[in-house]
Design a protein around this motif. Structure first.
Motif, PDB file in Angstrom:
ATOM      1  N   LYS A  23     -26.480  20.268  -1.766  1.00 20.69           N
ATOM      2  CA  LYS A  23     -25.963  21.378  -2.814  1.00 20.69           C
ATOM      3  C   LYS A  23     -25.478  22.845  -2.085  1.00 20.69           C
ATOM      4  CE  LYS A  23     -25.353  23.753  -6.618  1.00 20.69           C
ATOM      5  NZ  LYS A  23     -24.402  23.468  -7.632  1.00 20.69           N
ATOM      6  N   GLU A  24     -24.386  23.301  -2.078  1.00 23.28           N
ATOM      7  CA  GLU A  24     -24.310  24.549  -1.359  1.00 23.28           C
ATOM      8  C   GLU A  24     -24.576  25.829  -2.191  1.00 23.28           C
ATOM      9  OE1 GLU A  24     -20.438  26.977   0.713  1.00 23.28           O
ATOM     10  OE2 GLU A  24     -20.274  24.912  -0.204  1.00 23.28           O
ATOM     11  N   ILE A  25     -25.283  26.425  -1.399  1.00 23.38           N
ATOM     12  CA  ILE A  25     -25.951  27.847  -2.161  1.00 23.38           C
ATOM     13  C   ILE A  25     -25.917  28.930  -1.039  1.00 23.38           C
ATOM     14  CG2 ILE A  25     -28.025  29.129  -3.262  1.00 23.38           C
ATOM     15  CD1 ILE A  25     -28.972  26.215  -3.977  1.00 23.38           C
ATOM     16  N   ASN A  26     -25.118  30.098  -1.297  1.00 28.85           N
ATOM     17  CA  ASN A  26     -25.097  31.040  -0.493  1.00 28.85           C
ATOM     18  C   ASN A  26     -24.469  30.627   1.089  1.00 28.85           C
ATOM     19  OD1 ASN A  26     -25.969  32.771  -2.271  1.00 28.85           O
ATOM     20  ND2 ASN A  26     -28.365  32.233  -1.560  1.00 28.85           N
ATOM     21  N   GLY A  27     -23.599  29.929   0.845  1.00 27.28           N
ATOM     22  CA  GLY A  27     -22.864  29.124   1.939  1.00 27.28           C
ATOM     23  C   GLY A  27     -23.545  28.034   2.972  1.00 27.28           C
ATOM     24  N   GLN A  28     -24.823  27.743   2.464  1.00 24.88           N
ATOM     25  CA  GLN A  28     -25.456  26.687   3.030  1.00 24.88           C
ATOM     26  C   GLN A  28     -25.710  25.469   2.232  1.00 24.88           C
ATOM     27  OE1 GLN A  28     -29.322  28.765   3.737  1.00 24.88           O
ATOM     28  NE2 GLN A  28     -28.527  30.024   5.382  1.00 24.88           N
ATOM     29  N   ARG A  29     -25.396  24.397   2.725  1.00 24.41           N
ATOM     30  CA  ARG A  29     -25.906  23.034   2.482  1.00 24.41           C
ATOM     31  C   ARG A  29     -27.162  22.704   2.757  1.00 24.41           C
ATOM     32  NH1 ARG A  29     -21.784  20.530  -0.560  1.00 24.41           N
ATOM     33  NH2 ARG A  29     -19.760  21.356  -0.344  1.00 24.41           N
ATOM     34  N   ALA A  30     -28.203  23.047   2.208  1.00 25.40           N
ATOM     35  CA  ALA A  30     -29.559  22.670   2.731  1.00 25.40           C
ATOM     36  C   ALA A  30     -30.590  21.988   1.723  1.00 25.40           C
ATOM     37  CB  ALA A  30     -30.349  24.168   3.020  1.00 25.40           C
ATOM     38  N   TRP A  31     -29.831  21.864   0.236  1.00 21.38           N
ATOM     39  CA  TRP A  31     -30.724  21.400  -0.585  1.00 21.38           C
ATOM     40  C   TRP A  31     -30.111  20.057  -1.397  1.00 21.38           C
ATOM     41  CZ3 TRP A  31     -29.733  26.432   0.467  1.00 21.38           C
ATOM     42  CH2 TRP A  31     -30.797  27.214   0.515  1.00 21.38           C
TER      43      TRP A  31
END
Length: 424
Positions: free
Chosen positions: A98-106
């Motif tokens: 999941k992309e959040i604040n420009g990061q796909r970490a979740w």
């Protein structure tokens, strides 16, 4: 009575007690960080962060139970398997996360999210412990140094693909463990020199001052020693490399995303944009400072109530504590963290096997890094990099990963005599 039952009293209840106190204090502070007196909800309300965190705390208790009843040999035997599994998750996260604040970490599961990079910390710690327990392992030899660094570098490189610089930085904490296990001191001296020069290169606006300083240092070293041509050339080369590095660092920073450049510059000049890039840190310091000696009282923090500090329930949770409980409350929590770390050092040093000791120091390294960087971040001594405060910040991945990390070590410690028996 089974032999395993004889070791239930070997569990270190002092460490567990400190853990429980930190989790409970953190839970109350998460509620304070989202408290709205106009629409006050119960701390147990599952629609707000404190209620969700209570679910994570409850499931963390289940994880603790599983760890403590599991066979202690399981963690060593599956260490490399777990490491491989989480490397795989890190590999697919940039594509399916999941992309959040420009990061796909979740990975997202309904209202909840899990961050594989958090869990990869304990898997990497287990892999390092398994790798380093071999009788032939010697950190004084270059080949073993490179192999240990490779174990650390693999998850870091995959995390940077997300990209999540803050979490990737945490893996540098393993160098604390490597130092305890015999990594040559010259690498740490070079590392500290590298960091110092980097800070100077970023903080000093005109690189000509660095050039002059390096030139004077090289000249001083030449005058202090024998004026052999090799010494002069060697020091001149070193000076040239340092100067070249300072200029190349400017180029590298210029290629970073704008928000990361801003965070670095705010560290050296907090007033550069107090209403923009410097807002988080400025408001965090105001909140902590306004708490005074005894604080404003629980749920009475004005900075907190009016949402002046973004991400106050996660990365900036410490400023909630500082505002509402003041210097006294901050001191108590810092004391608890220090007591936990000192206790873990004691436990690590009493281990009978290298596997348990290495893993114990990995736990210490990660907790120390998070604790120091998070608090330094909230008071403006370190750039904002999104590192949570262990057991305190809101988030299931954070709480679960730190809980697993800690309780695997508590489990190993409770069976340290049996582990020695297996090795003999």
């Amino acid at each position: 009575m089974r032999q395993d039952d004889l070791y239930i009293n070997k569990i270190d209840w002092l460490t567990i007690t400190i853990y429980a106190i930190l989790v409970i204090i953190g839970w109350f502070n998460i509620y304070a960080a989202v408290y709205d007196e106009q629409a006050a909800k119960s701390i147990f309300d599952f629609s707000i962060n404190s209620g969700k965190q209570l679910v994570w705390i409850g499931t963390a208790l289940l994880l603790i139970t599983v760890i403590m009843v599991a066979d202690y040999r399981l963690f060593e035997n599956l260490s490399l398997v777990l490491y491989g599994i989480f490397l795989f998750f890190l590999l697919i996260t940039p594509f399916f996360g999941k992309e959040i604040n420009g990061q796909r970490a979740w990975f997202e599961f309904g209202a909840f999210r899990l961050q594989p990079a958090e869990f990869a910390k304990f898997a990497t710690a287990l892999a390092l412990a398994k790798f380093m327990e071999r009788p032939s392992f010697d950190l004084g030899q270059t080949k073993y140094q490179l192999q240990a660094l490779l174990i650390i570098f693999l998850p870091v490189s995959l995390i940077m693909l997300q990209p999540d610089t803050g979490t990737a930085m945490v893996y540098s904490a393993f160098f604390i463990m490597l130092y305890r296990e015999g990594m040559p001191q010259r690498y740490y001296i070079l590392g500290l020199t590298f960091i110092t020069i980097s800070l100077l290169a970023i903080g000093v606006q005109n690189n000509i001052y660095i050039v002059i300083a390096v030139g004077l240092i090289v000249l001083l070293l030449i005058l202090m020693g024998k004026k052999k041509i090799s010494r002069i050339l060697g020091l001149s080369l070193l000076g040239g490399l340092i100067i070249g590095y300072t200029y190349s660092l400017d180029y590298v920073i210029s290629k970073l995303p704008e928000h990361q450049q801003n965070r670095i510059m705010v560290l050296f000049n907090p007033d550069i944009d107090p209403l923009g890039v410097g807002w988080n840190v400025t408001q965090s310091k105001i909140a902590i400072g306004s708490g005074g000696f005894i604080g404003k009282g629980y749920l009475e923090g004005t900075q907190t109530k009016f949402d002046f500090v973004p991400e106050q329930h996660t990365d900036f949770i410490f400023c909630t504590l500082g505002e509402e409980f003041g210097w006294i409350g901050s001191f108590v929590v810092i004391f608890l963290f220090c007591a936990l770390l000192i206790r873990l050092v004691y436990l690590a040093e009493r281990q009978k096997t290298r596997f348990s000791r290495v893993y114990g120091y990995c736990v210490i390294s990660i907790l120390l890094f998070h604790f120091m960087i998070n608090i330094a971040m909230t008071v403006g001594l370190f750039p904002v990099v999104g590192i949570p405060l262990p057991f305190f910040s809101y988030g299931g991945s954070s709480l679960w990963s730190f809980t697993i990390l800690l309780f695997i070590f508590i489990k190993l410690d409770s069976h340290r005599i049996q582990l020695l028996g297996r090795m003999s």
